[in-house]
Write a protein that holds these residues in place. Structure first.
Motif, PDB file in Angstrom:
ATOM      1  N   LEU A  55       0.853  -1.179   0.000  1.00  0.00           N
ATOM      2  CA  LEU A  55       0.000   0.000   0.000  1.00  0.00           C
ATOM      3  C   LEU A  55       0.894   1.235   0.000  1.00  0.00           C
ATOM      4  O   LEU A  55       1.817   1.336   0.799  1.00  0.00           O
ATOM      5  CB  LEU A  55      -0.890  -0.009   1.244  1.00  0.00           C
ATOM      6  N   HIS A  56       0.629   2.163  -0.908  1.00  0.00           N
ATOM      7  CA  HIS A  56       1.375   3.418  -0.984  1.00  0.00           C
ATOM      8  C   HIS A  56       0.464   4.525  -0.474  1.00  0.00           C
ATOM      9  O   HIS A  56      -0.635   4.706  -0.982  1.00  0.00           O
ATOM     10  CB  HIS A  56       1.786   3.720  -2.424  1.00  0.00           C
ATOM     11  N   LEU A  57       0.939   5.252   0.536  1.00  0.00           N
ATOM     12  CA  LEU A  57       0.159   6.365   1.081  1.00  0.00           C
ATOM     13  C   LEU A  57       0.751   7.675   0.578  1.00  0.00           C
ATOM     14  O   LEU A  57       1.940   7.924   0.729  1.00  0.00           O
ATOM     15  CB  LEU A  57       0.186   6.336   2.614  1.00  0.00           C
ATOM     16  N   ASN A  58      -0.088   8.506   0.010  1.00  0.00           N
ATOM     17  CA  ASN A  58       0.328   9.818  -0.478  1.00  0.00           C
ATOM     18  C   ASN A  58      -0.612  10.878   0.075  1.00  0.00           C
ATOM     19  O   ASN A  58      -1.764  10.595   0.390  1.00  0.00           O
ATOM     20  CB  ASN A  58       0.283   9.878  -2.011  1.00  0.00           C
ATOM     21  N   GLY A  59      -0.113  12.101   0.174  1.00  0.00           N
ATOM     22  CA  GLY A  59      -0.956  13.225   0.561  1.00  0.00           C
ATOM     23  C   GLY A  59      -1.128  13.413   2.055  1.00  0.00           C
ATOM     24  O   GLY A  59      -1.854  14.301   2.473  1.00  0.00           O
ATOM     25  N   LEU A  60      -0.473  12.597   2.857  1.00  0.00           N
ATOM     26  CA  LEU A  60      -0.560  12.778   4.308  1.00  0.00           C
ATOM     27  C   LEU A  60       0.537  13.742   4.734  1.00  0.00           C
ATOM     28  O   LEU A  60       1.659  13.663   4.259  1.00  0.00           O
ATOM     29  CB  LEU A  60      -0.397  11.442   5.022  1.00  0.00           C
ATOM     30  N   THR A  61       0.220  14.652   5.652  1.00  0.00           N
ATOM     31  CA  THR A  61       1.197  15.642   6.083  1.00  0.00           C
ATOM     32  C   THR A  61       1.508  15.482   7.563  1.00  0.00           C
ATOM     33  O   THR A  61       0.716  14.918   8.323  1.00  0.00           O
ATOM     34  CB  THR A  61       0.686  17.070   5.831  1.00  0.00           C
ATOM     35  N   GLY A  62       2.657  16.000   7.940  1.00  0.00           N
ATOM     36  CA  GLY A  62       3.059  15.954   9.339  1.00  0.00           C
ATOM     37  C   GLY A  62       3.159  14.517   9.840  1.00  0.00           C
ATOM     38  O   GLY A  62       3.703  13.659   9.174  1.00  0.00           O
ATOM     39  N   SER A  63       2.615  14.289  11.008  1.00  0.00           N
ATOM     40  CA  SER A  63       2.656  12.954  11.605  1.00  0.00           C
ATOM     41  C   SER A  63       1.415  12.137  11.304  1.00  0.00           C
ATOM     42  O   SER A  63       1.199  11.092  11.920  1.00  0.00           O
ATOM     43  CB  SER A  63       2.828  13.079  13.126  1.00  0.00           C
ATOM     44  N   SER A  64       0.605  12.568  10.352  1.00  0.00           N
ATOM     45  CA  SER A  64      -0.626  11.833  10.069  1.00  0.00           C
ATOM     46  C   SER A  64      -0.346  10.431   9.528  1.00  0.00           C
ATOM     47  O   SER A  64      -1.084   9.499   9.833  1.00  0.00           O
ATOM     48  CB  SER A  64      -1.520  12.616   9.106  1.00  0.00           C
ATOM     49  N   ALA A  65       0.718  10.256   8.742  1.00  0.00           N
ATOM     50  CA  ALA A  65       1.058   8.910   8.253  1.00  0.00           C
ATOM     51  C   ALA A  65       1.416   7.993   9.411  1.00  0.00           C
ATOM     52  O   ALA A  65       1.035   6.817   9.429  1.00  0.00           O
ATOM     53  CB  ALA A  65       2.207   8.987   7.262  1.00  0.00           C
ATOM     54  N   THR A  66       2.117   8.526  10.391  1.00  0.00           N
ATOM     55  CA  THR A  66       2.471   7.741  11.571  1.00  0.00           C
ATOM     56  C   THR A  66       1.227   7.356  12.351  1.00  0.00           C
ATOM     57  O   THR A  66       1.089   6.219  12.809  1.00  0.00           O
ATOM     58  CB  THR A  66       3.426   8.544  12.479  1.00  0.00           C
ATOM     59  N   LEU A  67       0.301   8.277  12.495  1.00  0.00           N
ATOM     60  CA  LEU A  67      -0.937   7.983  13.215  1.00  0.00           C
ATOM     61  C   LEU A  67      -1.798   6.963  12.481  1.00  0.00           C
ATOM     62  O   LEU A  67      -2.411   6.099  13.107  1.00  0.00           O
ATOM     63  CB  LEU A  67      -1.724   9.271  13.466  1.00  0.00           C
ATOM     64  N   VAL A  68      -1.830   7.034  11.162  1.00  0.00           N
ATOM     65  CA  VAL A  68      -2.578   6.047  10.377  1.00  0.00           C
ATOM     66  C   VAL A  68      -1.983   4.657  10.587  1.00  0.00           C
ATOM     67  O   VAL A  68      -2.700   3.690  10.838  1.00  0.00           O
ATOM     68  CB  VAL A  68      -2.601   6.429   8.881  1.00  0.00           C
ATOM     69  N   LEU A  69      -0.664   4.549  10.493  1.00  0.00           N
ATOM     70  CA  LEU A  69      -0.020   3.257  10.686  1.00  0.00           C
ATOM     71  C   LEU A  69      -0.191   2.755  12.116  1.00  0.00           C
ATOM     72  O   LEU A  69      -0.414   1.561  12.345  1.00  0.00           O
ATOM     73  CB  LEU A  69       1.451   3.318  10.319  1.00  0.00           C
TER      74      LEU A  69
END
Length: 125
Positions: free
Chosen positions: A31-45
């Protein structure tokens, strides 16, 4: 607000629920995540990994970005579940010179993967 509360909010988001279903369909998923800013990718994971312990490999573009991501994820989920897998070579002076600190981090990851029932999150670049 505690970090567990924040992870709980993210884990109820419809997109996170869709990602959870996506991963539940098969073991071998990318899965490739794009468009997340700041720590939002970390929170999603963190929201994906909080309830379901699975081994995951997170690949980021560069070392500094991977180090920050690892630090944020370790803070959210605990350092016993999140590992950093760096390059074994020094980049600055000589490409052929081994970096002993990085070798220790890599060995820690490999030992964790060899442990039965271990489900680590591995961050690399």
């Amino acid at each position: 607000m505690k970090t567990t509360d924040l992870i709980g909010l993210y884990s109820k988001h419809p997109n996170v629920l869709r990602m959870r279903d996506f991963f539940a369909q098969s073991e071998d998923k990318t899965l490739h995540l794009n468009g997340l800013t700041g720590s939002s990718a970390t929170l999603v994971l963190a929201a994906l990994s909080h309830d379901q312990r699975q081994s995951r490999l997170i690949i980021l573009a560069e070392r500094e970005e991977a180090a920050y991501f690892h630090n944020d994820l370790a803070h959210l989920l605990g350092e016993e579940h999140v590992f950093f897998f760096p390059s074994s070579y020094k980049r600055a002076i000589r490409m052929q010179q081994l970096d002993q600190d990085n070798l220790l981090l890599r060995t820690e990851v490999l030992n964790k993967l060899a442990t039965r029932n271990a489900k680590p999150l591995i961050v690399t670049y």
